[in-house]
Design a protein around this motif. Structure first.
Motif, short mmCIF file in Angstrom:
data_model
loop_
_atom_site.label_atom_id
_atom_site.label_comp_id
_atom_site.label_asym_id
_atom_site.label_seq_id
_atom_site.Cartn_x
_atom_site.Cartn_y
_atom_site.Cartn_z
N UNK A 1 15.17 -7.88 8.35
CA UNK A 1 14.47 -8.83 8.82
C UNK A 1 13.10 -8.28 9.49
N UNK A 2 12.43 -7.72 8.57
CA UNK A 2 11.33 -6.73 8.92
C UNK A 2 10.16 -6.70 7.93
N UNK A 3 8.81 -6.83 8.18
CA UNK A 3 7.82 -6.55 7.22
C UNK A 3 7.57 -7.61 6.26
N UNK A 4 6.16 -7.84 5.88
CA UNK A 4 5.91 -9.06 4.89
C UNK A 4 4.93 -8.40 4.42
N UNK A 5 4.89 -8.97 2.77
CA UNK A 5 4.01 -8.42 1.74
C UNK A 5 3.07 -9.56 1.57
N UNK A 6 1.57 -9.27 1.61
CA UNK A 6 0.80 -10.21 1.24
C UNK A 6 0.70 -10.79 -0.38
N UNK A 7 0.70 -11.72 -0.45
CA UNK A 7 0.61 -12.50 -1.95
C UNK A 7 -0.74 -12.29 -2.33
N UNK A 8 -1.22 -11.18 -2.76
CA UNK A 8 -2.41 -10.93 -3.04
C UNK A 8 -2.64 -10.45 -4.66
N UNK A 9 -1.55 -10.25 -5.26
CA UNK A 9 -1.69 -9.55 -6.58
C UNK A 9 -2.49 -10.06 -7.65
#
Length: 370
Positions: free
Chosen positions: A243-251
């Protein structure tokens, strides 16, 4: 359809994408057409996940068909929904390459809103594509935590603390529940006093809080899951919840438009440098904050002003620069209250309970997404 119509495309169908669509439709200008592209056919009220893990019967109150929302707010403006994933965004050619349900397609635009948001490792906390995957992930966590004897939650931010609080209030007296914060304490960015208060509330619920141990990986093979920590130690449990961290959807974006963490760089009006017809909104922004509060009470006003100028050509529009407000966050730790700050000021327990902890604002989910 007239050749003079301006085509506005929105990438993303969650809070920011829906906010962008409502803002644009709100101008009631029928000289435009709007296309929204999303890898999911539905929007999900992500705020509610910690409560839904223990009360999955409420999931249907948090899932909303995007196309129905567009129809409801379109004001007679031509619109289209594309169920697909953007693979390439060419800002110089005003062209998108999309992997749709029926194969690849290209979409030309006059104006573009990048509201693609972020994702998490576990589909229960954010949509990764099909909304059914998120529903299934939540139901799976409900079932597995119900039968588990030992549960590990990884992450000392709001999501981790809320999840630990929900499970602790339900199972704290009968199960071994451990929160590995990976920080000096839970909710550490809110200050030492708030972190200590969170620890005390979690401990009272039967949650064991362990700080300063950051996980590097976990293995779900077999009947038990094993967590590996940076110091080389390990722990295992029946259920492990990251339940940690997010990754931007920017690929799909050229790296020259991204910061070092993969977020979209813009000016203080959310415009991409050299491309004033491209705006960012929501969690994807480098200058924003990954909170619904920030989107609703800060970003929205800036976005409305710049859309009025850049998309609709209103030269009298007074631009409102983005300026973050002092920390505003409510973190339930069980339905009886929690930890909170309102514009930098401490929020008392009863206020956290009234505003969020009692129901995680599920009854209001439709206000932002439907």
């Amino acid at each position: 359809m007239s050749n003079s119509e301006k085509h506005i495309v929105i990438i993303g169908g969650s809070f920011a994408g829906i906010t962008a669509a409502k803002t644009i439709f709100g101008h009631k200008n029928k000289s435009i057409r709007v296309t929204l592209i999303s890898p999911s056919t539905h929007a999900y009220y992500t705020v509610a996940t910690p409560r839904l893990i223990t009360e999955p019967e409420k999931i249907e109150q948090t899932i909303f068909p995007i196309e129905e929302t567009l129809k409801k707010h379109s004001e007679g403006i031509s619109y289209k929904f594309i169920h697909g994933k953007v693979e390439i965004a060419d800002f110089d050619k005003n062209l998108l390459t999309v992997e749709g349900a029926d194969g690849k397609l290209t979409v030309e635009y006059d104006f573009l809103v990048v509201a693609s948001g972020c994702r998490t490792d576990n589909a229960a906390f954010r949509l990764l594509g099909d909304h059914k995957d998120t529903v299934d992930s939540i139901k799976k966590l409900n079932k597995s935590t119900k039968s588990a004897k030992k549960i590990i939650i990884l992450g000392g931010g709001a999501t981790g603390v809320e999840t630990a609080g929900e499970l602790g209030s339900l199972y704290g007296k009968e199960k071994d529940i451990i929160l590995y914060t990976g920080l000096v304490g839970p909710l550490a960015p809110l200050g030492e006093s708030k972190s200590k208060a969170a620890t005390n509330k979690l401990t009272a619920l039967g949650v064991k809080v362990i700080n300063n141990k950051r996980s590097t990986s976990f293995d779900e093979n077999g009947t038990r899951s094993k967590v590996i920590f940076k110091d080389g130690s390990s722990d295992d449990a029946d259920v492990v919840i990251p339940a940690y961290g997010v990754t931007p959807n920017s690929e799909f974006l050229d790296k020259k438009f991204l910061d070092n963490n993969g977020y979209l760089k813009t000016d203080k009006y959310f415009r991409v440098e050299g491309h004033n017809n491209v705006l960012g909104l929501g969690d994807i922004l480098s200058i924003g904050e990954n909170t619904l509060v920030n989107l609703s009470y800060v970003q929205k006003a800036t976005f409305e002003s710049v859309v009025d100028l850049e998309f609709f050509g209103n030269k009298n529009s007074k631009l409102k620069p983005y300026s973050p407000i002092k920390t505003t966050i409510l973190v339930p730790i069980s339905r009886n209250g929690g930890i909170g700050l309102m514009f930098g000021w401490s929020a008392p327990n009863f206020l956290v309970k009234f505003l969020k902890a009692k129901d995680f604002m599920i009854p209001k989910a439709s206000e932002g997404l439907a």
